[in-house]
Write an enzyme that holds these catalytic residues in place. Structure first.
Site, PDB file in Angstrom:
ATOM      1  N   GLY A 227       1.221  -1.327  -0.120  1.00 44.85           N
ATOM      2  CA  GLY A 227      -0.129   0.185   0.284  1.00 44.85           C
ATOM      3  C   GLY A 227       0.904   1.398  -0.327  1.00 44.85           C
ATOM      4  O   GLY A 227       1.894   1.369  -0.387  1.00 44.85           O
ATOM      5  N   CYS A 228       0.657   2.777   0.498  1.00 40.05           N
ATOM      6  CA  CYS A 228       0.727   3.609   0.382  1.00 40.05           C
ATOM      7  C   CYS A 228       1.775   4.113   1.824  1.00 40.05           C
ATOM      8  O   CYS A 228       1.243   4.317   2.273  1.00 40.05           O
ATOM      9  CB  CYS A 228      -0.338   4.754   0.025  1.00 40.05           C
ATOM     10  SG  CYS A 228       0.770   6.112  -0.206  1.00 40.05           S
ATOM     11  N   VAL A 229       2.603   2.877   1.757  1.00 38.90           N
ATOM     12  CA  VAL A 229       3.760   3.865   3.315  1.00 38.90           C
ATOM     13  C   VAL A 229       4.436   5.098   2.958  1.00 38.90           C
ATOM     14  O   VAL A 229       5.092   4.987   2.075  1.00 38.90           O
ATOM     15  CB  VAL A 229       4.102   2.917   3.695  1.00 38.90           C
ATOM     16  CG1 VAL A 229       5.049   2.733   4.837  1.00 38.90           C
ATOM     17  CG2 VAL A 229       3.217   1.610   4.236  1.00 38.90           C
TER      18      VAL A 229
END
Length: 114
Positions: free
Chosen positions: A112-114
Site C-alpha cells: 500500500g501507500c506507506v
C-alpha cells in the site's frame, strides 16, 4: 529469479528480489544494522550506513506495528506516532519509509501507500 542472501552471525538469511527479508521472523537488531548500510543516512553528515536514535525510533515503531498488524502503518500514522516529520524520515531513509525504513525494520515490502 535469483535468490539473494545476507550472512548474520554465521547464518544465511534469504532476501527477496527487492532485498527485503523473505522470512520476517529472521529479523533482529544485527540484521537491521546490516540493512542500514544501504538504507540509512546521517542527515547531519550525509554518511550512509549510520543508524542513530531517530533511525531506531522509526524502525522499532514499524517493527512493532508490523508484528501486531501484519503490515506497515500508513505514513501519516508513522509521522504522528514517532513525532518525526516526513521530510526528516526521507533524510534518514533516502529510499523512503516503504523501501528503506520498512526494509530495515524487517517487514515485507509494503503493497500500500506507506
Amino acid at each position: 529469479m535469483s535468490l539473494k542472501y545476507m550472512e548474520v552471525g554465521g547464518r544465511k538469511i534469504e532476501l527477496d528480489e527487492d532485498g527485503f527479508l523473505k522470512d520476517p521472523s529472521t529479523w533482529n537488531e544485527e540484521v537491521a544494522k546490516i540493512l542500514c548500510k544501504e538504507e540509512c543516512r546521517d542527515p547531519d553528515t550525509g554518511q550512509m550506513g549510520v543508524m542513530k536514535d531517530e533511525h531506531w525510533k522509526v524502525v522499532k515503531y514499524l517493527r512493532q506495528y508490523w508484528e501486531r498488524f501484519g503490515m506497515c502503518p500508513p505514513i501519516r500514522m508513522l509521522v504522528k506516532e514517532t513525532g518525526i516529520p516526513l521530510q526528516r524520515i526521507y533524510q534518514l531513509f533516502p529510499n523512503g519509509p516503504a523501501k528503506g525504513a520498512c526494509r530495515v525494520a524487517g517487514a515485507p515490502k509494503p503493497t500500500g501507500c506507506v
